[in-house]
Design a protein around this motif. Structure first.
Motif, PDB file in Angstrom:
ATOM      1  N   ARG A  20       0.841  -1.214   0.000  1.00 41.46           N
ATOM      2  CA  ARG A  20       0.000   0.000   0.000  1.00 41.46           C
ATOM      3  C   ARG A  20       0.867   1.252   0.000  1.00 41.46           C
ATOM      4  O   ARG A  20       0.580   2.218  -0.717  1.00 41.46           O
ATOM      5  CB  ARG A  20      -0.932   0.005   1.217  1.00 41.46           C
ATOM      6  CG  ARG A  20      -2.158  -0.856   1.053  1.00 41.46           C
ATOM      7  CD  ARG A  20      -3.198  -0.565   2.133  1.00 41.46           C
ATOM      8  NE  ARG A  20      -2.690  -0.726   3.486  1.00 41.46           N
ATOM      9  CZ  ARG A  20      -2.721  -1.874   4.180  1.00 41.46           C
ATOM     10  NH1 ARG A  20      -3.239  -2.950   3.626  1.00 41.46           N
ATOM     11  NH2 ARG A  20      -2.239  -1.932   5.398  1.00 41.46           N
ATOM     12  N   ARG A  24       0.963   4.184  -2.854  1.00 41.31           N
ATOM     13  CA  ARG A  24       0.770   5.612  -2.547  1.00 41.31           C
ATOM     14  C   ARG A  24       1.946   6.441  -3.036  1.00 41.31           C
ATOM     15  O   ARG A  24       1.758   7.536  -3.593  1.00 41.31           O
ATOM     16  CB  ARG A  24       0.575   5.817  -1.050  1.00 41.31           C
ATOM     17  CG  ARG A  24      -0.766   5.364  -0.551  1.00 41.31           C
ATOM     18  CD  ARG A  24      -0.907   5.624   0.926  1.00 41.31           C
ATOM     19  NE  ARG A  24      -2.128   5.028   1.439  1.00 41.31           N
ATOM     20  CZ  ARG A  24      -2.297   4.639   2.685  1.00 41.31           C
ATOM     21  NH1 ARG A  24      -1.314   4.781   3.558  1.00 41.31           N
ATOM     22  NH2 ARG A  24      -3.431   4.108   3.071  1.00 41.31           N
ATOM     23  N   TYR A  28       1.876   9.386  -5.818  1.00 39.07           N
ATOM     24  CA  TYR A  28       2.372  10.724  -5.491  1.00 39.07           C
ATOM     25  C   TYR A  28       3.425  11.178  -6.506  1.00 39.07           C
ATOM     26  O   TYR A  28       3.385  12.309  -7.001  1.00 39.07           O
ATOM     27  CB  TYR A  28       2.944  10.721  -4.078  1.00 39.07           C
ATOM     28  CG  TYR A  28       3.590  12.022  -3.669  1.00 39.07           C
ATOM     29  CD1 TYR A  28       2.820  13.153  -3.435  1.00 39.07           C
ATOM     30  CD2 TYR A  28       4.968  12.129  -3.536  1.00 39.07           C
ATOM     31  CE1 TYR A  28       3.403  14.357  -3.072  1.00 39.07           C
ATOM     32  CE2 TYR A  28       5.556  13.322  -3.174  1.00 39.07           C
ATOM     33  CZ  TYR A  28       4.770  14.429  -2.940  1.00 39.07           C
ATOM     34  OH  TYR A  28       5.354  15.608  -2.588  1.00 39.07           O
TER      35      TYR A  28
END
Length: 72
Positions: A20, A24, A28
């Motif tokens: 996870r 992320r 980003y």
């Protein structure tokens, strides 16, 4: 024997957390890349517009006359 190897095939909680986190971070970084590309294209468009624009020498004289100053 099958029951002993079955739990090892699934990722652990720590591994799922790391996956996870990696997702992320990837999102980003891709967002930042897209934002930089957008800024760069806008800057290039502005630069092309400025270079394509022709300067009118009478504009300065007109502005000076509006301010009540002598022309050049």
């Amino acid at each position: 024997m099958t029951s002993a190897t079955l739990p090892l095939s699934a990722p652990t909680q720590a591994e799922r957390g790391l996956l996870r986190l990696a997702a992320r971070l990837t999102a980003y970084v891709e967002h930042r890349i897209d934002r930089r590309a957008t800024k760069r294209s806008l800057a290039l468009d502005l630069l092309r517009e400025q270079q394509a624009r022709r300067n009118d020498p009478r504009t300065v004289d007109h502005l000076l006359a509006q301010m009540g100053l002598n022309r050049r």
